[in-house]
Design a protein around this motif. Structure first.
Motif, short mmCIF file in Angstrom:
data_model
loop_
_atom_site.label_atom_id
_atom_site.label_comp_id
_atom_site.label_asym_id
_atom_site.label_seq_id
_atom_site.Cartn_x
_atom_site.Cartn_y
_atom_site.Cartn_z
N SER A 133 0.82 -1.22 0.00
CA SER A 133 0.00 0.00 0.00
C SER A 133 0.85 1.27 0.00
O SER A 133 0.35 2.36 -0.26
CB SER A 133 -0.95 0.01 1.21
OG SER A 133 -0.26 0.33 2.40
N ILE A 134 2.12 1.14 0.29
CA ILE A 134 3.04 2.27 0.19
C ILE A 134 3.66 2.32 -1.21
O ILE A 134 3.74 3.38 -1.83
CB ILE A 134 4.14 2.16 1.28
CG1 ILE A 134 3.53 2.38 2.67
CG2 ILE A 134 5.27 3.16 1.03
CD1 ILE A 134 4.46 2.09 3.83
N GLY A 135 4.08 1.18 -1.73
CA GLY A 135 4.76 1.15 -3.02
C GLY A 135 3.86 1.46 -4.20
O GLY A 135 4.27 2.17 -5.13
N LEU A 136 2.63 0.95 -4.19
CA LEU A 136 1.76 1.14 -5.35
C LEU A 136 1.37 2.59 -5.61
O LEU A 136 1.41 3.03 -6.76
CB LEU A 136 0.52 0.25 -5.23
CG LEU A 136 0.76 -1.24 -5.46
CD1 LEU A 136 -0.54 -2.02 -5.35
CD2 LEU A 136 1.44 -1.50 -6.78
N PRO A 137 1.00 3.38 -4.59
CA PRO A 137 0.70 4.79 -4.89
C PRO A 137 1.91 5.55 -5.41
O PRO A 137 1.78 6.42 -6.28
CB PRO A 137 0.23 5.36 -3.55
CG PRO A 137 -0.19 4.20 -2.75
CD PRO A 137 0.65 3.04 -3.21
N ILE A 138 3.08 5.23 -4.89
CA ILE A 138 4.30 5.88 -5.38
C ILE A 138 4.51 5.54 -6.85
O ILE A 138 4.73 6.42 -7.68
CB ILE A 138 5.51 5.46 -4.53
CG1 ILE A 138 5.40 6.03 -3.11
CG2 ILE A 138 6.82 5.89 -5.19
CD1 ILE A 138 6.42 5.48 -2.14
N LEU A 139 4.41 4.27 -7.16
CA LEU A 139 4.60 3.81 -8.53
C LEU A 139 3.52 4.32 -9.47
O LEU A 139 3.77 4.61 -10.63
CB LEU A 139 4.64 2.28 -8.55
CG LEU A 139 5.04 1.59 -9.84
CD1 LEU A 139 6.43 2.02 -10.27
CD2 LEU A 139 4.99 0.09 -9.65
#
Length: 153
Positions: A133-139
């Motif tokens: 849930s942290i990596g996907l919004p960044i990506l």
């Protein structure tokens, strides 16, 4: 004499243009993406806690809840990723492609990492979900911020 878009009359071709980044617009978008990332981490942490799972939180900020620790981690991670994207866009041809690979691989590593911890399987899965849930919004958001902040010189 023929006039070409972006070029002067009689030059035989268009003038090469460089892509730059409007810093103010980029960083405003980066902070907005960091807020969304923090909220995403907070919400997913609260959801897994509702199922009586305990994500393995970073050990710092001991006076805060697990959800707040992950929200702060998400905010910081998004700002660090934004700095990386800004650097890549300013210095590297196709910097957004490199950014996608770097963040994608780091997200994958963060999702797999909890499985080396000594914890219950449920808590490991919960931690993986929070990391995702942290990596996907960044990506998902930061490359769009870079595209919208692009200027041609």
């Amino acid at each position: 004499m023929t006039s070409y878009p972006g070029g002067a009359a009689g030059q035989g071709g268009p003038i090469a243009r460089e892509r730059g980044v409007a810093a103010g617009k980029f960083w405003a978008g980066a902070v907005a993406a960091a807020l969304v990332t923090a909220l995403s981490a907070l919400v997913v942490t609260l959801i897994v806690r509702a199922f009586d799972l305990m994500p393995i939180a970073p050990p710092w900020l001991l006076d805060t809840t697990v959800a707040v620790r992950f929200a702060i981690l998400g905010f910081i991670a998004a700002l660090v990723a934004a700095a990386l994207l800004y650097l890549l866009l300013a210095t590297t041809p196709g910097g957004d492609s490199f950014f996608g690979w770097i963040v994608g691989l780091l997200t994958l590593a963060a999702v797999v990492l909890p499985f080396v911890y000594d914890a219950s399987t449920g808590d490991r899965i919960a931690t993986s979900l929070v990391h995702l849930s942290i990596g996907l919004p960044i990506l998902g958001m930061l490359p769009g911020v870079g595209d919208r902040a692009a200027v041609w010189k």
